[in-house]
Each structure stands twice: as C-alpha cells, then as structure tokens.
Design a protein around this motif. Structure first.
Motif: not given
Length: 1086
Positions: A152-156
């Motif tokens: 899974t990938f997240s970007m903040l």
C-alpha cells in the motif's frame, strides 16, 4: 537488546548555474568516509566522518538519454544507482526481513535532497528505484506455500504544522489539516490518510505523479514552495504466509521515505533583535527535529524527548530512537557562498549518527491481529459508555473531546477489522475504481498540438508538472475562487496577487498574445507589460507574486523537448531575469575571485535573489490584508560608515514603509526572514478564518514595529589639515548607502586651546611631528544642515547627528531637530587627546570624522543617551571603528568595450586618490629644506666673529657724524654677519609663504575630495540584457553610453581640479625656495 545507530551518508552535488555564474570555488573534499570542508575566508578545515561520503560533484558524463554516469572506470563519481545500491537496497532488505525502515534527506534548499530521493528525468532517485525493485522481487518470489505480498502507498505533506493528503484531489483544504493520533502502542499515525493498494510499480508511479501535481498546486495555493514543506511517502509491505505450524502469519514492514524542508528554515533568528518570537509554525517542525536529534544524541535516558512538540517529530518517532532501521542522507552544496549552510548540515548529520534505534521484526499470527483489534474495540466501547454515564475513569480532559476521540478510535478499529476480512484482489479493484472516478487529466495529444503554459517551481521536481491549455480565441486567466460563474476563468490560479480577471491570452492559428487587465502584474521575460504583447516559444511569464510559467508555443516553434526547456529556464533563471529588470544584474561571470571582496559581492547577489520572491510575496499579502505596508530590497554599502573611506563589505536589507503615515523601518535579512514566516502564518490563518486578522493584537502584528530612527547617510570631514594645526571649515555632502546626496552639512574641525578657544591659521605648523608627545585639543562644531530630502518628503520628521573621533567607544550626538529642511544645529564638542602618538598622527593623515545623519519620525520617544563619551581620548588603547546599530542592437564587442571603459573609470578615480601621497612627499621635502636652512643660520651665527650690535650714539655727536659712523660700521661688517641676519629674517619669510601655500592647497582640494568620495561610493549602472547572440538589445546601450559620458566628464573635472591645485602648490613652493636660495647666495648669484 543492543541498539543500532542511525546510518548517515553525505552527498555533494555539482555546481548549479547560479554558482557557476558566481565563479564559485568548491569547499568540500572527500576521502573514503571522511568529508572535509574549508572556510573560504580563513582557510580553516573541519573534517567529519560518516558511514558513506558520496562525491557527485564532478567526474561524470551525460549520456544521450541524459543519464549521468562516471566518466571512466577510475572516476569516484557516485551516480544514482550507486547511492541506491548502498542505501536503498539496505532499506529494501530490512523490509523483507520485517523491520520498519526510514530514509530521510536533509539539507538546504537546492542542495540536491529531492534529486537523491526522487531523481530527475532518466536519473531516477532512491524512491522510484526502490519501488521498482520491490515489485521485481515480489514477482520473482516463491509463492508455492500460498504466500501473499501486499503493498500500500500513501503520500502526505506537512506545511505550517498542517498535514495534507497528496493523493486526494480536494481543492479546498481541511481547516487545520488532517489529525495526527496515537494508537495503543504509543505510535503516531494519520487515521484519515489514504493508503492505496498497488498491484505493480506502474500503479505507484501513477500515484507519485498525481501526488506531485497536487503538491505543486498546493504550493501555489498556500504561497509556499516545496522548500518550506516536508513530504513523507509511506510504503506498507505485508507478507502473509503460513508458518511451520500451518498458522496464517503476517510479517509487516513500513518504509518511510522523507524529503525534509530546506534546512535554512531551521536556523535560529535570535541574532536579529526582533521583538517578535523566532519563526512560526512553518519553522516548528525542523526546529523540533533539531531538538529531538540533540536530545537523542546525548543518550541521557532521564531526558524527555520532545516528540510531541511538532507534527513531523510525532510521525518520525519510530524512526528516531524507536522501532526502525534508519538511514539519513545529508545533501551538501559545494560552493563557497553556501559555506555556513553546508557546515551547519554537516554538524547536524554528525549529531544524527549518534542516535540509537531498537528495531524488531513485526511478525504476528493474522488471527491474533484481528483478535487484538476486537479486544481493543471492546475496551474502548466500555470506556465510552462509562464516560457517557458520568464516570471519568481517571481522565481529566474535556468530556466532549474525550468522547470524540474515543469514537474516532472505535471507527478506525472497525475499519481495520473490515479491511482484514476483504480479499487483496477486492481492495485492488476498489482502489482502481476510486482512482478512475477522481482523477481525470487532459489528453497528451491536446498539449502536443496546441500552445500551453507549464509551471516553474523552486524545486526542479515540481517544475513542468502543471500544464495550462491555451484555447483558440480568448483564454481568461484569473482567480479560481471567483464566485461569478459568468466570468469563471479558463486558467484558474490561486497564487498571491492574482485577481478575479487578471489577464487575457489571445490565440489564433499562428500567434499568441498576453494582454494584462490594468493594473494587474504580468511580466514577460522579466519586464512588466502594460499592453497586448506577443509571446514566443520559451518566453517566461510571471503573474501575481509567485505564479511562474514557461510558454510552450506551437509545434512548429518547438526545437527542444519540454525537459530541455525546463532545464534551461529554471527557477534561478527567472529570478536572475527579474533582478536584471530591477537594475540588480551583477555580471558575476566577468569577475575574478582572486580578491576576497569578490566573494562577498557574490554572496550579496545570492542573498538578493533569495529574498526577491519573498519580498514580492509579503507585498501581495500586505495588499490582500489591506495592511498598507510596502517592502523593498536595497544593498547596504558599509563603506559609508568607514572613517578611512575604504571599500567595505555589502549586505542586503529591506526597507519597510507604512504608506499612510510614511513611517520607515530598515530590517536586516534575518529579521525580514523571521517576519516573513510570521506574515505567512497570519495569511494562512486568514484564508481559513478571515476574521482572525481583526483579532490580532497590535503588538503581535508582524507588519507593525515601534517607531525607530532611520540611517540617512554620512558626511566625511577629512582630518589631514588638522595634522598641520589648520582648521577645517566646510560644507560637506551627506551621502546615503548608494552614494546619492541626502543634503549638506556645515561643519568645522579646528585645533583649540585647553579652554576651548579656536586657534587661527597663524598657529599652523609645517611638521606634524611637532605634535608628538603633547596634549592636543580639538573643537568640532556643527553649524547647520542644508536641503534635507528626508524632511522635504514629510515635514513631520526630524534629524539627529552622531559622530565619534579616533577610538571613542560611544561618540557624541546632537539634540533632535524637527520639521525644518535647513535646521540650525549649533552644536560643538571639545575633544582632548591626552598625548599625541604616531598612531594618532597616522589617523589624522588618512581618516575622517564621520558624521552620521539619522532620520527621526513622529511618535518617537526622546530619551537621553547616558552612554556618550566624555571628550577625552587616551592614546594607550588602539583605535577602533564599528558601524552604527542597526533600441538598436549592438554587438557584444562594442558592449565589452563599454564595460572596460567603465572599469577604467573607476581605476582612474582611485589613482587620483593615490596622488595625495605627492603632497606628503612634498611636505617631507619642505621639512628637510627648512631643516637645512636652520642649520645654515646656526653655522652663520657661529662663524660671526664681529657680532651684530648697533653702536651707541654719543651725546655730543652731530647728525652727520652719526650717519657717517653708521655707514662705516656697515662697511666693516663681515659677510658672515650679514648672512646671519638675513637668514634669520628670511627663514621667517619662508615659513609664512609655505603656510599660505598649504592653506590655499587645502582649500582647493576640499571640493575635489567630496566629489571623489561621491564617485567612489556611487553605484555602477546595471548590465543591459543581451540577446542570445550576445548583442545588447533596445536602448540599453544608449543609457549606458550616456552614463559613461557623464562619468568621464566628472573624472576629467576631478583630474583637472586636482592637478591644478597640485600645480599651484608646487609653483608656490618652488618660487619660495628659489627666492630663498637667491638671498643666501653672495652678490645675488645663483
């Protein structure tokens, strides 16, 4: 369990274009794991040792596909693949083993952090290479035992202590940003952050591209470049498999890839003297990160680590001193003009390597994970029910807050339990449908066939990301939140200074035009336009304060690819071009850096370009918030403070003007930078709540400051005549930092008696050495100021004058004088030198009294200064000085000739100054001649055997007898006796004649010296813009030619006046010497 230290690597990049233009020198050397930095001013070296030191400064070639590779087998150049193999590969290996891993990049803006992390073009960075390698490993992994791998990938992004999800397209930011919460294991997380499942590397690549677009858009909307925000990419890697006992087991790893804000944001501004707090929420994250690293490096278990003090340190808690294997890469600039920032980065990295983490493998049975979630949920429900029935369960927080917090934790646990029951394929399909619904982009074919704008950002990673299509006909450009739907812009911008209807872009089948709506700001190639202007492929466009675009023309105009165009016309090119239009284009390429002063000039130019966009931003914020405060940059020339008039360093400052009251402040670079962050924070609060600006207290307003005195300029009264006990009485020009006149000052500096009586010209001496080892009294009088522009501009203002002599520490000052353009000062100060020594005589010969003129403003509180000097100079301490507080096109060859002519002019001025030595040489000759004359007189007296006495007259003698006797006596005198008498009288005549000659000379050179000081301190003209062929465009050459003609005329007049004064003095002295020699020869023979 023993801990493992944070691994630290440093990497130095090549020179950027700005540093190349500045002829920068490399101050970094590397040898194995050692990195040495050399102070460009002192030559002092400092060496640091790290796990890896990567030399990426030179020794590389660029392939046809733009990839940078070592130039040969012996090259030490570290390319992107090399850095990944030693750092990124380690992160991936840790993830496969089940460890949490963190890699974060630190360094000043433009040092290469983003290049190492993300890369550019074909030179992919650690993040994309790591993601690609992860999926390669997944595809080749053994799945025979039912092993399943999930990514899974997240970007903040963290900006101003607000968290923003970069994978959502919501144009309206959530007030306060996403919340950061703490789970049952005391770890921090962002519950509402999107974590999207990815099937392959293409999915991650697509997500990163969209995240970058959202980040770029947000940076414009928030008026913040990427250098002021942190980006965190989190890749969660799960391996679900059956263990040896057949139990379903989950091995989990979190890979955090962190690109921190520019490290210059972490600088303390305590030296600014600013009355307001240092920095703002924008700076909190990096300042707190520094504190956390400092505390962890000390290794004191009793010391509290301030993780909770910022959002960034909360999210990095596990990476710093927790459950993670962490690698830090510090990016370095090699240039001497960035020495201080680079040294700060090295020290930061040196502290970070002392931190110890305790990483563990995250391995648990899958059923146990679900069971733990259910148990935790049951406990929270029970706690919620207890709280609702009135029980506090030992908690003392506000009830509503606790209820909301518990409900959120329960919802989050239920969400995790639901996801745990979904199949991985179902999650992938849901993510794909959500993406297709949310993200719609323009067809690449549209941009390949039509002209468009593409954005330019301070961070190269964010340049060329946003493209604005130009329609045939009229394309309206304006603010995107325009509520009038009938005037909704085709190109919607959110940057500061953008108006509802900002400009029109007209396009037909072959031409594109930009037409600004007056008075809105539109710049084309650095020049503000006010009428319809044709655009050509590659033109640079600026709208508002910070919306920068490249114009990409019709396909038949495009000779270079978008990447080549973006690389050539980068953010620095824009700023240089804008600075040139303001007359601040210093031709760094033409300067050789053999002299230490040239490095200072390059640093000043670098600072000017850095502050220029910041000044534009605060002006736009001031206008939008209706603060009526304007900001402008200028260069302080510290030579105006110097009593010797020598060239000194320069620095950039900001002039602040309250447009209603016309009050003025001068802010240093550090103070302005601090206020910039506070103003930015105020504006961000205003965008969320417009009423917040009205609630701010007057003393907390970053736009406001108490009234202060403003430095206007200096008047130099040169003291060389004082060494001969000759008074100076003159009207001297008051010159500001730019060498321009602010008025005139009538002053006199005279020798005086012990009781303050000014001595006349008759007391002049020929040999200054006669003053040695004696008391010397000086009277300084300031009679009047004349033609003060400061008060002409506003009659409510006043002035005060300050000065100091020799080694006085505090100096003296006049009373405050108000409202008068030509005020009578009537100030005098008696100064006594207790014992004249050689140093003081040298000071008189080569220095001036510097009268500093300070502008006073309405609302100023007059307070007596108790730190003034007593007027007594004691010569047993060394002197010191300190600044006060505070249309044809011409060929390149023709223009180069002009440049040489101007340089020659300046050298000619300085050569005139050197001619003053002729005067001192002449005085030495006169003193020697005078000594010879005295010797001759003594010898004549010694050889006079008969004496020279007038005979007495007998009472009985007649008049005729007396006359006869006197005649006979005269005949009887020897030549020697007559010589003695004549020599004594002649010596007095010589001294008088020489004194009159010197007095005339000092009077003649007073106006020459003032003009020389003006020419030395005045600014050179800006370099006109050249075409790509090297020729000078427009009427720039004519303006430069006119300037050169005026300057040459001034130099000719100066030279003529100086030579005339010197010739007059030489003639007078020669005539006096010839006359005296004639008198000394017998019978008048020569």
């Amino acid at each position: 369990m023993p801990g493992e230290n944070v691994k630290v690597a440093v990497r130095v990049r090549p020179f950027n274009q700005r540093e190349i233009d500045a002829n920068s020198k490399c101050v970094i050397q590397m040898d194995g794991g050692s990195t040495t930095i050399t102070n460009p001013h002192t030559g002092e070296k400092k060496t640091f040792t790290f796990d890896h030191s990567y030399w990426s400064h030179d020794g590389y070639n660029e392939r046809s596909d733009s990839m940078l590779v070592p130039e040969n087998e012996t090259s030490v150049y570290a390319d992107q693949q090399c850095v990944f193999n030693q750092l990124g590969r380690q992160v991936l290996d840790n993830a496969w083993e089940g460890y949490n891993s963190t890699l974060f990049a630190y360094g000043q803006t433009g040092s290469g952090k983003s290049y190492s992390m993300l890369g550019y073009g074909t030179n992919k960075g650690i993040v994309p290479i790591a993601c690609g390698e992860l999926f390669k490993a997944i595809d080749s992994a053994d799945k025979s035992n039912g092993k399943q791998m999930q990514v899974t990938f997240s970007m903040l992004e963290i900006y101003n202590e607000h968290v923003r999800d970069l994978l959502t397209n919501n144009t309206k930011a959530i007030p306060g940003g996403l919340k950061v919460r703490q789970d049952r294991n005391q770890s921090f997380y962002v519950p509402d952050l999107k974590q999207l499942p990815c099937r392959d590397y293409k999915a991650i690549e697509r997500l990163m591209e969209q995240g970058t677009i959202n980040r770029t858009t947000a940076s414009t909307n928030m008026n913040a470049t990427s250098s002021r925000s942190h980006m965190v990419i989190t890749i969660k890697f799960k391996q679900v498999f059956n263990n040896d006992r057949g139990e379903s087991t989950t091995k989990t790893s979190e890979i955090n890839l962190v690109d921190l804000a520019g490290s210059e944001r972490a600088k303390s501004t305590g030296a600014t003297g600013d009355r307001l707090r240092e920095g703002s929420a924008i700076n909190v994250s990096l300042l707190t990160l520094s504190s956390v690293i400092e505390a962890l490096a000390e290794g004191n278990p009793k010391k509290t680590i301030p993780y909770r003090s910022s959002v960034l340190t909360k999210l990095l808690k596990s990476a710093l001193g927790g459950n993670s294997k962490t690698v830090m890469i510090a990016a370095l600039s090699p240039a001497d003009i960035n020495y201080e920032e680079t040294l700060s980065t090295l020290r930061y990295a040196d502290r970070a390597k002392k931190i110890q983490n305790k990483a563990v493998i995250n391995l648990s049975p899958t059923e146990k994970l679900i069971h733990d979630l259910k148990s935790e949920n049951a406990r929270l429900l029970q706690l919620l029910a207890s709280h609702a029935s009135g029980g506090s369960s030992g908690m003392t927080h506000d009830k509503d807050f606790i209820t909301a917090d518990l409900e959120h934790l329960i919802a989050q646990n239920e969400k995790q339990m639901k996801e745990s029951t979904m199949s991985w394929e179902q999650k992938l399909e849901d993510a794909k449908r959500g993406w297709e619904l949310e993200h719609v982009s323009a067809s690449d074919k549209m941009f390949s066939k039509n002209p468009y704008f593409q954005n330019v950002n301070e961070d190269p990673q964010l340049s060329g990301v946003i493209k604005k299509f130009i329609y045939e006909g009229v394309t309206m450009v304006g603010k995107c939140n325009n509520i009038d739907t009938t005037k909704k812009p085709h190109i919607a911008l959110r940057g500061l200074g953008i108006q509802d209807h900002h400009a029109n872009i007209m396009c037909n089948k072959s031409n594109v035009y930009a037409d600004p709506i007056s008075p809105n700001e539109v710049f084309v190639n650095g020049v503000k336009i006010s009428k319809k202007t044709a655009l050509k492929h590659g033109d640079r466009i600026k709208m508002g304060s910070n919306s920068l675009f490249l114009f990409v023309g019709f396909p038949n105009e495009r000779k270079k690819s978008d990447d080549e165009l973006t690389k050539k016309y980068d953010y620095n090119f824009f700023q240089n071009e804008l600075a040139a239009s303001l007359g601040i284009n210093y031709d760094l390429k033409s300067k050789q850096k053999d002299a230490s002063g040239d490095l200072g000039i390059a640093e000043v130019y670098h600072d000017y370009l850095t502050l220029m966009p910041m000044v534009a931003e605060v002006n736009a914020i001031s206008e939008e918030l209706q603060k009526n405060v304007s900001f402008s940059l200028f260069v302080l020339n510290l030579a105006s403070y110097d009593s010797s008039g020598l060239e000194k360093e320069k620095e950039v400052a900001v002039k602040v003007v309250q447009q209603i009251t016309n009050q003025v402040w001068i802010w240093s670079k550090a103070k302005f930078t601090n206020r910039k962050y506070l103003i930015e924070e105020l504006y961000n609060n205003f965008t969320e709540n417009p009423e917040s600006v009205n609630d701010i207290a007057h003393e907390d307003d970053p736009f406001w400051d108490p009234v202060e005195d403003v430095y206007l300029g200096c008047a130099h009264a040169w003291l060389h005549s004082l060494a001969y006990c000759m008074p100076l009485d003159d009207q001297i020009a008051i010159l500001n930092h730019s060498g321009k006149e602010e008025g005139h000052l009538q002053v006199s500096v005279s020798p005086c008696t012990a009781n303050g009586i000014v001595q006349s010209d008759e007391m002049m001496i020929l040999d200054p050495n006669d003053l040695l080892n004696k008391r010397f009294d000086i009277m300084i009088q300031i009679q009047q100021c004349i033609g003060l522009k400061w008060i002409k501009q506003n009659s409510t203002r006043g002035i005060m004058i300050k000065f100091k002599l020799y080694d006085e520490r505090y100096g003296h000052q006049t009373r405050a004088l108000w409202h008068v353009v030509n005020p009578r000062v009537n100030f005098q100060q008696h100064i006594t030198v207790d014992n004249v020594d050689d140093d003081f005589l040298t000071y008189l010969h080569s220095n001036a009294v510097v009268f500093e003129v300070w502008g006073l403003q309405g609302g100023r509180v007059d307070t007596p200064d108790t730190t003034l000097d007593d007027g007594m100079i004691r010569t047993n301490t060394p002197p010191h000085s300190s600044p006060p507080s505070t249309a044809a096109s011409f060929s390149s060859a023709e223009f180069d000739a002009m440049e040489k002519e101007l340089e020659g002019a300046k050298h000619e001025i300085k050569s005139l100054s050197d001619q003053k030595e002729e005067l001192f040489q002449l005085c030495r000759i006169l003193r020697k001649e005078n000594t010879n004359l005295k010797t001759k007189v003594k010898e004549a007296k010694k050889n006079n055997k008969n004496g020279i006495t007038r005979p007495s007259r007998p009472k009985s003698a007649s008049k005729s007898e007396i006359i006869s006797k006197e005649v006979q006596n005269e005949k009887d005198k020897t030549p020697s006796s007559r010589s003695s008498s004549a020599a004594s009288q002649g010596n007095n005549n010589v001294q008088a004649e020489l004194g009159r000659a010197l007095k005339r000379y000092f009077g003649d050179i007073k106006p020459i010296q003032s003009q020389m000081q003006y020419l030395l301190s005045s600014e050179m003209p800006p370099e006109p813009a050249r075409s790509k062929h090297g020729s000078v465009k427009g009427d720039s050459y004519d303006r430069l030619r006119s300037f050169a003609d005026v300057r040459q005329k001034d130099i000719d007049q100066l030279s003529e006046g100086f030579n005339k004064a010197l010739l007059t003095l030489k003639s007078s002295v020669a005539a006096t010497v010839r006359a005296r020699k004639t008198e000394m020869q017998p019978n008048g023979s020569s």
